[in-house]
Design a protein around this motif. Structure first.
Motif, mmCIF file in Angstrom:
data_model
loop_
_atom_site.group_PDB
_atom_site.id
_atom_site.type_symbol
_atom_site.label_atom_id
_atom_site.label_comp_id
_atom_site.label_asym_id
_atom_site.label_seq_id
_atom_site.Cartn_x
_atom_site.Cartn_y
_atom_site.Cartn_z
ATOM 1 N N HIS A 149 0.855 -1.149 -0.033
ATOM 2 C CA HIS A 149 -0.205 -0.013 -0.085
ATOM 3 C C HIS A 149 0.800 1.279 -0.116
ATOM 4 N N THR A 150 0.516 2.541 -0.537
ATOM 5 C CA THR A 150 0.839 3.702 -0.393
ATOM 6 C C THR A 150 -0.162 4.567 -0.179
ATOM 7 N N ALA A 151 0.011 5.662 0.457
ATOM 8 C CA ALA A 151 -0.870 6.656 0.987
ATOM 9 C C ALA A 151 -1.850 5.720 1.842
ATOM 10 N N SER A 152 -3.118 5.838 1.676
ATOM 11 C CA SER A 152 -4.066 4.781 2.194
ATOM 12 C C SER A 152 -4.700 4.060 1.271
ATOM 13 N N LEU A 153 -3.903 3.623 0.256
ATOM 14 C CA LEU A 153 -4.387 2.936 -1.138
ATOM 15 C C LEU A 153 -4.430 1.512 -0.596
ATOM 16 N N PHE A 154 -5.024 0.797 0.355
ATOM 17 C CA PHE A 154 -4.457 -0.392 0.669
ATOM 18 C C PHE A 154 -5.259 -1.381 -0.246
ATOM 19 N N PRO A 155 -4.338 -2.493 -0.495
ATOM 20 C CA PRO A 155 -5.177 -3.678 -1.124
ATOM 21 C C PRO A 155 -6.383 -4.275 -0.369
ATOM 22 N N GLY A 156 -7.478 -4.293 -0.959
ATOM 23 C CA GLY A 156 -8.795 -4.914 -0.381
ATOM 24 C C GLY A 156 -9.571 -3.916 0.430
ATOM 25 N N ALA A 157 -8.998 -2.568 0.352
ATOM 26 C CA ALA A 157 -9.773 -1.257 1.037
ATOM 27 C C ALA A 157 -11.306 -1.139 0.284
ATOM 28 N N ASP A 158 -11.985 -0.643 1.076
ATOM 29 C CA ASP A 158 -13.367 -0.697 0.671
ATOM 30 C C ASP A 158 -13.703 0.271 -0.451
ATOM 31 N N ASN A 159 -13.004 1.277 -0.890
ATOM 32 C CA ASN A 159 -12.956 2.433 -1.818
ATOM 33 C C ASN A 159 -11.843 2.260 -2.805
ATOM 34 N N LEU A 160 -10.867 1.284 -2.720
ATOM 35 C CA LEU A 160 -9.743 1.372 -3.665
ATOM 36 C C LEU A 160 -9.878 1.397 -5.092
ATOM 37 N N LEU A 171 -8.606 4.178 -7.297
ATOM 38 C CA LEU A 171 -7.693 4.372 -8.510
ATOM 39 C C LEU A 171 -7.981 4.616 -9.840
ATOM 40 N N ASP A 172 -9.252 5.031 -9.831
ATOM 41 C CA ASP A 172 -9.808 5.411 -11.151
ATOM 42 C C ASP A 172 -9.342 6.710 -11.500
ATOM 43 N N ASP A 173 -9.111 7.035 -12.899
ATOM 44 C CA ASP A 173 -8.672 8.218 -13.060
ATOM 45 C C ASP A 173 -9.523 9.292 -13.050
ATOM 46 N N ARG A 174 -10.710 9.064 -12.913
ATOM 47 C CA ARG A 174 -11.912 10.150 -12.450
ATOM 48 C C ARG A 174 -12.061 10.320 -11.307
ATOM 49 N N ALA A 175 -11.367 9.791 -10.279
ATOM 50 C CA ALA A 175 -11.507 9.787 -8.733
ATOM 51 C C ALA A 175 -11.625 11.319 -8.268
ATOM 52 N N PRO A 176 -12.344 11.583 -7.416
ATOM 53 C CA PRO A 176 -12.087 12.999 -6.681
ATOM 54 C C PRO A 176 -10.704 13.191 -6.014
ATOM 55 N N THR A 189 -6.087 10.352 -3.750
ATOM 56 C CA THR A 189 -6.392 9.452 -4.709
ATOM 57 C C THR A 189 -5.131 9.323 -5.949
ATOM 58 N N ALA A 190 -5.262 8.151 -6.553
ATOM 59 C CA ALA A 190 -4.519 7.917 -7.637
ATOM 60 C C ALA A 190 -4.251 9.071 -8.643
ATOM 61 N N PRO A 191 -5.141 9.754 -8.893
ATOM 62 C CA PRO A 191 -4.883 10.794 -10.014
ATOM 63 C C PRO A 191 -4.110 12.040 -9.412
ATOM 64 N N VAL A 192 -4.331 12.133 -8.292
ATOM 65 C CA VAL A 192 -3.681 13.341 -7.643
ATOM 66 C C VAL A 192 -2.168 12.960 -7.476
#
Length: 225
Positions: free
Chosen positions: A138-149, A153-158, A176-179
């Motif tokens: 994981h990096t930041a709070s982008l955890f494998p298996g997280a509820d909103n992962l 990760l989507d390019d349109r994420a807020p 999020t990933a886009p940021v």
């Protein structure tokens, strides 16, 4: 997946070099921009980098600092990344920097998400991004298996999302990933042989299994045993 990998003889040399690189990149940004934004991880590993940076004579009044993520706890909690950041980085010369909050008094992250995101948006894109990585990739709070992962990760994420995961403890709020992918310069700081092996394995896994992959291709990885 190609990324630049720098191996250091020891952790002290790595922390000094990394702090110098970050300072140089912030100064370079300020040569052609009114402001610069630095995003950093919580936890104790980057503490020595913060200690060095806080004493450097940058134009801190033109630099904004935002965490990669924050646990949903008040600042007086020993688990607060914000408290640690204020103690280790936003002190001495760096006390003139502007902290962009990722926490507000509310029962859950969703209650404060919109307001925190509006506060962040004027400071994007990130000029210099420093990330860590867990042994679960994981990096930041982008955890494998997280509820909103998947959504994060989507390019349109807020820019900000709430995140809950089995290994995360408290609810989190995360960039999020886009940021993260939109940062002008990206550094990943890891230590020890286990994390080096984990990182090498991550390059060959799907991003949902290894979220660090979202930024790996554009990063400089700094490693010491």
């Amino acid at each position: 997946m190609m990324y630049e990998f720098i191996s250091y003889p020891d952790r002290e040399a790595m922390m000094l070099d990394l702090a110098d690189r970050i300072a140089g990149e912030l100064s370079e940004t300020l040569l052609h921009e009114d402001r610069a934004t630095l995003s950093v991880p919580g936890g104790t590993t980057p503490g020595p980098v913060f200690d060095v940076l806080s004493e450097l004579a940058l134009d801190w009044s033109r630099i904004s600092v935002v965490l990669n993520d924050e646990r949903w706890v008040a600042e007086d909690s020993p688990r607060s990344n914000t408290a640690l950041l204020k103690k280790r980085l936003l002190t001495s010369k760096a006390s003139e920097a502007t902290l962009i909050p990722l926490y507000a008094p509310a029962e859950c992250p969703e209650d404060a998400l919109d307001g925190l995101a509006e506060g962040l948006k004027p400071h994007l894109p990130i000029s210099v991004l420093l990330l860590g990585m867990g042994t679960d990739m994981h990096t930041a709070s982008l955890f494998p298996g997280a509820d909103n992962l998947a959504a994060a990760l989507d390019d349109r994420a807020p820019p900000l999302m709430a995140m809950r995961a089995e290994g995360a403890g408290e609810p989190r709020i995360t960039l999020t990933a886009p940021v993260l992918k939109g940062a002008m310069r990206t550094h990943i700081l890891i230590t020890g042989p286990e994390k080096r092996e984990v990182l090498e394995n991550a390059a060959h896994l799907p991003v949902r299994e290894a979220p660090i992959r979202a930024v790996l291709g554009r990063a400089v990885v700094h490693w010491a045993d």
